[in-house]
Design a protein around this motif. Structure first.
Motif, short mmCIF file in Angstrom:
data_model
loop_
_atom_site.label_atom_id
_atom_site.label_comp_id
_atom_site.label_asym_id
_atom_site.label_seq_id
_atom_site.Cartn_x
_atom_site.Cartn_y
_atom_site.Cartn_z
N PHE A 118 0.82 -1.22 0.00
CA PHE A 118 0.00 0.00 0.00
C PHE A 118 0.85 1.27 0.00
CE2 PHE A 118 -2.92 -3.13 1.92
CZ PHE A 118 -4.02 -2.95 1.09
N LYS A 119 2.15 1.13 -0.28
CA LYS A 119 3.04 2.29 -0.27
C LYS A 119 3.49 2.64 -1.68
CE LYS A 119 5.07 1.02 4.23
NZ LYS A 119 6.30 0.65 4.94
N PRO A 120 3.80 3.91 -1.93
CA PRO A 120 4.43 4.26 -3.21
C PRO A 120 5.87 3.75 -3.23
CG PRO A 120 4.29 6.19 -1.79
CD PRO A 120 3.53 5.09 -1.10
N ILE A 152 5.27 0.10 9.62
CA ILE A 152 4.16 -0.85 9.51
C ILE A 152 2.92 -0.15 8.97
CG2 ILE A 152 2.62 -2.38 10.79
CD1 ILE A 152 5.38 -3.48 10.37
N LEU A 153 2.65 1.05 9.46
CA LEU A 153 1.54 1.85 8.94
C LEU A 153 2.10 2.79 7.88
CD1 LEU A 153 -0.38 2.72 12.24
CD2 LEU A 153 -0.91 0.94 10.55
N PRO A 154 1.67 2.67 6.62
CA PRO A 154 2.24 3.51 5.55
C PRO A 154 2.02 4.99 5.82
CG PRO A 154 0.91 1.72 4.66
CD PRO A 154 0.66 1.74 6.14
N ASN A 160 -1.25 0.62 -6.43
CA ASN A 160 -0.47 -0.59 -6.75
C ASN A 160 -1.38 -1.74 -7.16
OD1 ASN A 160 1.84 0.84 -6.03
ND2 ASN A 160 1.78 0.11 -3.92
N TYR A 161 -2.51 -1.90 -6.46
CA TYR A 161 -3.44 -2.99 -6.77
C TYR A 161 -4.15 -2.75 -8.09
CZ TYR A 161 -2.75 -5.00 -2.15
OH TYR A 161 -2.19 -5.60 -1.06
N LEU A 162 -4.39 -1.50 -8.42
CA LEU A 162 -5.00 -1.20 -9.71
C LEU A 162 -4.00 -1.41 -10.84
CD1 LEU A 162 -6.97 2.06 -8.79
CD2 LEU A 162 -7.83 -0.28 -8.94
N GLN A 163 -2.75 -1.04 -10.61
CA GLN A 163 -1.74 -1.14 -11.65
C GLN A 163 -1.38 -2.60 -11.96
OE1 GLN A 163 1.84 1.07 -10.89
NE2 GLN A 163 2.79 0.53 -12.85
N ILE A 164 -1.34 -3.44 -10.93
CA ILE A 164 -0.92 -4.82 -11.17
C ILE A 164 -1.93 -5.55 -12.06
CG2 ILE A 164 -2.05 -5.69 -9.08
CD1 ILE A 164 1.21 -6.95 -10.67
N LEU A 171 5.75 -5.67 -7.20
CA LEU A 171 6.05 -7.05 -6.85
C LEU A 171 5.48 -7.41 -5.48
CD1 LEU A 171 9.77 -7.18 -8.07
CD2 LEU A 171 7.73 -8.04 -9.24
N MET A 172 5.53 -6.47 -4.54
CA MET A 172 4.95 -6.72 -3.22
C MET A 172 3.44 -6.93 -3.33
SD MET A 172 7.60 -6.61 -1.32
CE MET A 172 9.27 -5.95 -1.32
N THR A 173 2.79 -6.13 -4.15
CA THR A 173 1.35 -6.25 -4.32
C THR A 173 0.98 -7.60 -4.94
OG1 THR A 173 1.22 -3.85 -4.64
CG2 THR A 173 -0.68 -5.18 -5.34
#
Length: 274
Positions: free
Chosen positions: A32-34, A43-45, A52-56, A242-244
């Motif tokens: 959830f981070k840029p 831990i909290l962005p 990121n979820y939209l782009q993947i 990649l994390m997403t």
């Protein structure tokens, strides 16, 4: 003293749980981070984003890769469980000359490194015209697995023979005894085998790298490797993508374990009792 021991035990277990959970929590947070904040160890962005979820989903056919992986893992898990259970039942129930020697040979195959058979197996699949398809990723499980044969045999050995002998007196055949009595009694061990193989097939990267050529046949691990190659350029790695993708592909395994954890824990606790 007893209460102090209990407190220390709970503290140790809590510390171990945190150590195991932290990497996944960090992975979810990083998704959830840029890009510039992925490795800030928060831990909290500081900057919370869903981009990121939209782009993947725009950049990669992730749904197709997950469908391919699901197909491979289901076929691999089901076939290896059935065939290994059949062989294990034969070693546990039937008495025949050379049984222990033959079982020792089966176990000895676990000592053979996979790299030794990699090229011959590839040549076989290539001669069959299967390279580039999903078949080589699961069809080898039709011949069982030495590890699962050992695991299931140990469970079968803990079962009393009386129900099987009674069923035979009533006219039941070997296949009926195996499918109607033996398999239901060893359900925890079967679930353990299914979960182990499902996890192994879901995360397998080596065989997809060897056999798959087209992105339409990629599995999730092979797709993640393709994403790593795609988004790692110019020295600027798009780790947030990649994390997403890693979070999306890890969640199904977590859900699967929670659905089968009761049988999984029971199977681990009771297998190898004899």
């Amino acid at each position: 003293m007893k209460r102090l021991r209990r407190i220390l035990t709970w503290a140790a277990l809590s510390a171990i749980a945190v150590a195991f959970l932290y990497p996944f929590v960090w992975l979810v947070s990083a998704s959830f981070k840029p890009r510039g904040e992925v490795f800030d160890h928060r831990i909290l962005p500081e900057t919370f984003t869903f981009d990121n979820y939209l782009q993947i989903w725009r950049e990669a056919p992730l749904a197709l890769w997950m469908a391919n992986t699901l197909l491979v893992t289901v076929l691999a898990a089901v076939t290896v469980t059935i065939t290994s259970a059949m062989v294990a039942w034969g070693f546990a129930y039937f008495r025949f000359p050379g049984r222990n020697l033959l079982f020792g040979v089966v176990l000895a195959t676990m000592m053979l490194p996979g790299a030794v058979t990699m090229i011959p197996v590839y040549l076989i699949w290539n001669s069959l015209g299967m390279v580039g398809t999903l078949t080589p990723l699961w069809a080898q499980n039709l011949f069982g697995s030495a590890f699962y044969i050992f695991l299931l045999r140990q469970f079968f050995l803990t079962l009393p023979r009386e129900p099987f002998e009674a069923a035979r007196v009533d006219g039941a055949g070997n296949w009926t005894i195996f499918t109607r009595i033996a398999l239901p009694l060893c359900r925890p061990a079967v679930v353990v085998t299914l979960l182990f193989e499902f996890q192994a097939a879901w995360t397998d990267l080596m065989r997809p790298l060897i056999y798959l050529r087209d992105s339409s046949t990629f599995t999730v691990p092979r797709g993640l490797k393709a994403l790593l190659d795609q988004f790692g350029f110019g020295g600027q790695w798009h780790w947030e993508i990649l994390m997403t993708a890693s979070v999306i592909t890890t969640i199904p395994m977590i859900v699967l374990f929670f659905l089968g954890q009761k049988h999984f824990l029971r199977g681990i606790a009771t297998t190898g009792g004899r």
